[in-house]
Design a protein around this motif. Structure first.
Motif, mmCIF file in Angstrom:
data_model
loop_
_atom_site.group_PDB
_atom_site.id
_atom_site.type_symbol
_atom_site.label_atom_id
_atom_site.label_comp_id
_atom_site.label_asym_id
_atom_site.label_seq_id
_atom_site.Cartn_x
_atom_site.Cartn_y
_atom_site.Cartn_z
ATOM 1 N N GLY A 238 0.782 -1.215 0.000
ATOM 2 C CA GLY A 238 0.000 0.000 0.000
ATOM 3 C C GLY A 238 0.820 1.274 0.000
ATOM 4 O O GLY A 238 0.254 2.375 -0.010
ATOM 5 N N GLY A 239 2.135 1.132 0.013
ATOM 6 C CA GLY A 239 2.989 2.306 0.075
ATOM 7 C C GLY A 239 3.507 2.736 -1.278
ATOM 8 O O GLY A 239 3.140 2.194 -2.321
ATOM 9 N N PHE A 240 4.385 3.738 -1.255
ATOM 10 C CA PHE A 240 5.048 4.211 -2.467
ATOM 11 C C PHE A 240 6.175 3.259 -2.839
ATOM 12 O O PHE A 240 6.781 2.606 -1.977
ATOM 13 C CB PHE A 240 5.633 5.602 -2.241
ATOM 14 N N SER A 241 6.496 3.204 -4.130
ATOM 15 C CA SER A 241 7.645 2.441 -4.592
ATOM 16 C C SER A 241 8.188 3.102 -5.846
ATOM 17 O O SER A 241 7.503 3.901 -6.497
ATOM 18 C CB SER A 241 7.278 0.978 -4.861
ATOM 19 N N LEU A 242 9.420 2.762 -6.156
ATOM 20 C CA LEU A 242 10.118 3.418 -7.258
ATOM 21 C C LEU A 242 9.779 2.750 -8.585
ATOM 22 O O LEU A 242 9.993 1.556 -8.768
ATOM 23 C CB LEU A 242 11.625 3.362 -7.016
ATOM 24 N N LYS A 243 9.244 3.528 -9.514
ATOM 25 C CA LYS A 243 9.006 3.079 -10.890
ATOM 26 C C LYS A 243 9.818 3.991 -11.801
ATOM 27 O O LYS A 243 9.499 5.183 -11.927
ATOM 28 C CB LYS A 243 7.518 3.177 -11.239
ATOM 29 N N GLY A 244 10.855 3.450 -12.395
ATOM 30 C CA GLY A 244 11.779 4.310 -13.137
ATOM 31 C C GLY A 244 12.496 5.211 -12.162
ATOM 32 O O GLY A 244 13.202 4.749 -11.278
ATOM 33 N N ASN A 245 12.285 6.518 -12.278
ATOM 34 C CA ASN A 245 12.875 7.437 -11.314
ATOM 35 C C ASN A 245 11.807 8.204 -10.542
ATOM 36 O O ASN A 245 12.087 9.244 -9.944
ATOM 37 C CB ASN A 245 13.832 8.413 -12.003
ATOM 38 N N GLN A 246 10.574 7.666 -10.525
ATOM 39 C CA GLN A 246 9.475 8.318 -9.837
ATOM 40 C C GLN A 246 8.889 7.398 -8.767
ATOM 41 O O GLN A 246 8.746 6.195 -8.974
ATOM 42 C CB GLN A 246 8.374 8.706 -10.830
ATOM 43 N N ASP A 486 11.039 2.093 5.481
ATOM 44 C CA ASP A 486 9.901 2.908 5.899
ATOM 45 C C ASP A 486 9.860 4.218 5.112
ATOM 46 O O ASP A 486 8.817 4.622 4.596
ATOM 47 C CB ASP A 486 10.006 3.246 7.390
ATOM 48 N N LEU A 487 10.998 4.886 5.052
ATOM 49 C CA LEU A 487 11.050 6.176 4.362
ATOM 50 C C LEU A 487 10.683 6.031 2.892
ATOM 51 O O LEU A 487 10.013 6.899 2.319
ATOM 52 C CB LEU A 487 12.433 6.799 4.510
ATOM 53 N N LEU A 488 11.093 4.954 2.278
ATOM 54 C CA LEU A 488 10.758 4.738 0.870
ATOM 55 C C LEU A 488 9.259 4.521 0.688
ATOM 56 O O LEU A 488 8.639 5.103 -0.216
ATOM 57 C CB LEU A 488 11.554 3.558 0.316
ATOM 58 N N ARG A 489 8.652 3.702 1.527
ATOM 59 C CA ARG A 489 7.218 3.442 1.340
ATOM 60 C C ARG A 489 6.377 4.673 1.676
ATOM 61 O O ARG A 489 5.242 4.799 1.196
ATOM 62 C CB ARG A 489 6.760 2.221 2.137
ATOM 63 N N TRP A 490 6.909 5.594 2.481
ATOM 64 C CA TRP A 490 6.211 6.847 2.772
ATOM 65 C C TRP A 490 6.561 7.953 1.755
ATOM 66 O O TRP A 490 6.051 9.063 1.861
ATOM 67 C CB TRP A 490 6.582 7.361 4.160
ATOM 68 N N ASN A 491 7.483 7.668 0.850
ATOM 69 C CA ASN A 491 8.001 8.678 -0.069
ATOM 70 C C ASN A 491 8.644 9.843 0.690
ATOM 71 O O ASN A 491 8.485 11.016 0.332
ATOM 72 C CB ASN A 491 6.912 9.200 -1.007
ATOM 73 N N GLU A 494 14.031 10.929 0.268
ATOM 74 C CA GLU A 494 14.791 12.103 -0.194
ATOM 75 C C GLU A 494 14.728 13.230 0.832
ATOM 76 O O GLU A 494 15.748 13.851 1.169
ATOM 77 C CB GLU A 494 14.231 12.569 -1.538
ATOM 78 N N GLN A 495 13.532 13.498 1.353
ATOM 79 C CA GLN A 495 13.345 14.594 2.307
ATOM 80 C C GLN A 495 14.132 14.369 3.596
ATOM 81 O O GLN A 495 14.842 15.269 4.074
ATOM 82 C CB GLN A 495 11.857 14.746 2.631
ATOM 83 N N LYS A 496 14.022 13.180 4.178
ATOM 84 C CA LYS A 496 14.665 12.925 5.465
ATOM 85 C C LYS A 496 16.179 12.857 5.340
ATOM 86 O O LYS A 496 16.902 13.266 6.259
ATOM 87 C CB LYS A 496 14.113 11.643 6.076
ATOM 88 N N LEU A 497 16.680 12.364 4.218
ATOM 89 C CA LEU A 497 18.124 12.339 4.024
ATOM 90 C C LEU A 497 18.655 13.772 3.884
ATOM 91 O O LEU A 497 19.700 14.118 4.455
ATOM 92 C CB LEU A 497 18.470 11.507 2.796
ATOM 93 N N ALA A 498 17.923 14.595 3.154
ATOM 94 C CA ALA A 498 18.320 15.999 3.018
ATOM 95 C C ALA A 498 18.272 16.711 4.369
ATOM 96 O O ALA A 498 19.159 17.524 4.690
ATOM 97 C CB ALA A 498 17.420 16.702 2.007
ATOM 98 N N GLU A 499 17.244 16.418 5.169
ATOM 99 C CA GLU A 499 17.150 17.020 6.498
ATOM 100 C C GLU A 499 18.328 16.596 7.374
ATOM 101 O O GLU A 499 18.889 17.421 8.109
ATOM 102 C CB GLU A 499 15.842 16.615 7.166
ATOM 103 N N ALA A 500 18.703 15.314 7.299
ATOM 104 C CA ALA A 500 19.828 14.841 8.102
ATOM 105 C C ALA A 500 21.114 15.574 7.731
ATOM 106 O O ALA A 500 21.876 16.005 8.604
ATOM 107 C CB ALA A 500 20.003 13.330 7.930
ATOM 108 N N LYS A 501 21.351 15.738 6.439
ATOM 109 C CA LYS A 501 22.567 16.431 6.007
ATOM 110 C C LYS A 501 22.529 17.907 6.393
ATOM 111 O O LYS A 501 23.555 18.486 6.799
ATOM 112 C CB LYS A 501 22.738 16.262 4.496
#
Length: 620
Positions: A238-246, A486-491, A494-501
């Motif tokens: 039921g979560g998000f997943s990567l199709k191509g680059n989206q 978890d982060l991937l299925r919530w989409n 990218e956001q949380k990694l950027a926040e960490a940096k």
């Protein structure tokens, strides 16, 4: 981990000693799998079928699966943990830095091992229902065969789930391979595969017993494990997943949230089977001390033993605190998994999970005592060689620590998530989350609530509760191979990694919310027991010189220009004050770039070469 009464021993005594099939495998799965080329004979008895199913369990353990690669390479880097530090090397560091190659054997070997598990499972799933004992044996034999069928359906689901969450649209075959078949298998839509696994697990729940009805405790799959895995896979479906680059989400996602919610609610309604252990520390001490857990919070785990690359794990050796005295009481480790420094400060100072999840010490060469380490060298802590009982000197890579796949706290937080998504921030959703959080604060519910509010989190709106759940899972499951996925299925990856940096840079500059992090910490001369810090983690100090009887380590100042630069692509320069550093690509997700498809691993080149209809993942 050795079970108190092992399944393998009973099987060996009853059926296999005479056949000479007993050997060293793993934990209760310690019987050599029967050769599957005598299929009808193998599955004509409970003992033969059991041995075949043990063969299907077998690929879970060892270096190429949950013993090292799947548990400690693939889940990192994320906003909690950093895999082995260093520039991309074509091996494990390339995985951590999001610069993996299709020729990387650290990717190829786990792929092959997981498919080995699938094939062994397929054989058992086909043959067990064909056995005369499945419906026509004694009641005991029929129950045993049904249980084995449910176990192996669950094993296949776990293997395919791991393949999907790491590689996406992978080939999916649900019957045994046969001579002459077309082995050119295409990419299968992951949503179709995951939906099939959810259906398979619905059947498995009817076949396996609850833990309380399953006989002696060991690592065999029981009903709680099946239902929890079904909930987890339904959430991923039921979560998000990567199709191509989206990142995309299926339109029917709420159907799968409903399935996950039902399974979690059923588990919560049976507290005599699984419930939270009162102490967070005890959950992991039981693993490290290799004894039975209290309250059976660990619902599904991989048994490890045997001190071999195919049967054991490097948990506590590859990761955990770095121990450098091989001849000392506790032996030596690599300490290769370090902690994102801002993750330490995501915990409240009174949250008991912090000092279990994170270690701030090492044991230096020539010592048996803990010394403090700089903030850039803190490590994960749920698996520690120095917690082993009895103490294990030397440099052995294998400690026999089991890998926990699912804990009951995950069930509670999955329930909170699905309930909130379906019905909003109900009291039931809030209560489930607070059971987990209150345990973290040693049962002090008032403190658990007040620190939640102080951290800017709320449970009074759907969005607010969702953000609180995201944060609670962050704190609860550090280094358990959950956060990245978890982060991937919530989409949110990218956001949380950027926040960490971004937060790492704020820490380096001493900016809010890190303005009170001390430049230095001081620890007392090492002595028996935990490292003794003199000053607070949460208040600045005017001290720059170590007082008598103490040693100084850089704390905030360890997060310097080079550290920040190394969170960015190779060759990037970064200036902090008067210092300019150039990235070598050695730090947190240094080479990660959005929309490049690197959230998934590349399909091994050897597989692509052998299967012309199989397409490589985007970006490779």
């Amino acid at each position: 981990m050795k079970s108190s009464i092992s399944f393998r021993a009973a099987l060996a005594v009853s059926a296999l000693v005479g056949a000479g099939l007993v050997t060293s495998c793993k934990d209760f799965l310690d019987v050599e799998p029967l050769a599957l080329n005598t299929t009808e004979y193998t599955f004509s008895t409970v003992a033969g079928s059991t041995a075949a199913v043990i063969g299907a369990y077998d690929p879970l353990s060892g270096d190429q699966s949950y013993g090292t690669r799947i548990s400690m390479y693939f889940p990192f880097d994320s906003d909690e943990m950093i895999g082995s530090a260093g520039a991309p090397d074509g091996a494990r560091r390339s995985i951590a830095r999001y610069k993996a190659l299709p020729t990387n054997t650290e990717i190829t070997n786990p792929w092959n091992t997981l498919y080995q598990g699938v094939e062994r499972s397929n054989i058992c799933i086909q043959q067990i229902p064909l056995s005369p004992l499945y419906n026509g044996g004694t009641s005991a034999d029929t129950a045993a065969m049904h249980r084995l069928h449910g176990e192996v359906l669950t094993l296949r689901a776990q293997y395919y789930f791991e393949l999907v969450r790491n590689w996406g649209d992978v080939p999916a075959q649900f019957s045994p391979s046969v001579s002459g078949q077309d082995f050119n298998l295409p990419n299968a839509d992951r949503n179709v595969t995951l939906a099939r696994l959810v259906d398979d697990l619905a059947l498995a729940t009817k076949l396996v017993p609850w833990r309380s009805q399953a006989g002696p405790a060991n690592e065999r799959i029981t009903k709680g494990a099946v239902k929890a895995l079904r909930a987890r896979i339904a959430l991923y479906r039921g979560g998000f997943s990567l199709k191509g680059n989206q990142m995309t989400r299926p339109a029917d996602y709420l159907d799968f949230y409903r399935i996950a919610r039902r399974e979690c609610a059923d588990l919560m309604a049976n507290p005599s089977e699984h419930r939270l252990t009162p102490s967070f520390l005890e959950v992991f001490k039981s693993i490290n001390e290799q004894r039975s857990q209290v309250n059976t919070e660990i619902m599904f785990q991989v048994g490890m033993t045997g001190s071999t690359a195919t049967s054991d794990s490097k948990l506590g050796y590859y990761n955990g605190p770095r121990l450098q005295n091989a001849s000392g009481t506790f032996g030596s480790t690599q300490g290769a998994v370090t902690v994102v420094p801002t993750y330490f400060y995501a915990f409240d100072s009174t949250d008991t999970r912090r000092d279990v999840t994170i270690t701030t010490y090492n044991i230096p060469t020539g010592s048996n005592f803990q010394s403090g380490v700089a903030l850039n060298n803190i490590t994960d802590g749920k698996f520690r060689r120095d917690w082993h009982i009895p103490p294990l000197t030397g440099s052995s890579n294998y400690l026999g620590y089991n890998w926990p796949l699912i804990r009951f706290s995950d069930v509670l937080l999955m329930f909170a998530e699905t309930e909130n998504e379906l019905n909003g921030p109900t009291q039931a959703a809030q209560d489930a989350l607070m059971l987990v959080r209150t345990r973290a604060f040693a049962g002090n519910r008032a403190r658990a609530l007040s620190t939640l509010a102080a951290g800017g989190f709320t449970m009074t709106s759907k969005a607010g509760l969702f953000n609180t759940i995201v944060n609670e899972r962050y704190l609860e499951f550090g280094s358990e191979a959950i956060r990245k996925y978890d982060l991937l299925r919530w989409n949110l990856f990218e956001q949380k990694l950027a926040e960490a940096k971004s937060n790492i840079e704020k820490m380096a500059k001493g900016e809010a919310p890190y303005q009170n992090v001390p430049d230095y910490l001081f620890f007392r001369t090492p002595a028996p027991g935990p490292v003794q810090w003199v000053n607070s983690f949460y208040r600045p100090t005017a001290l720059t010189t170590a007082p008598a009887g103490t040693t100084r380590v850089n704390w905030r100042l360890a997060i310097n220009a080079a550290y920040v630069a190394n969170t960015r692509p190779t060759g990037t320069t970064y200036t902090l004050g008067a210092t300019t550093a150039t990235s070598t690509g050695a730090g947190l997700a240094a080479e990660y770039m959005p929309n490049m498809g690197k959230e998934l691993q590349p399909i091994p080149q050897s597989t692509i070469a052998a299967d012309p209809v199989l397409k490589q993942n985007f970006g490779y």
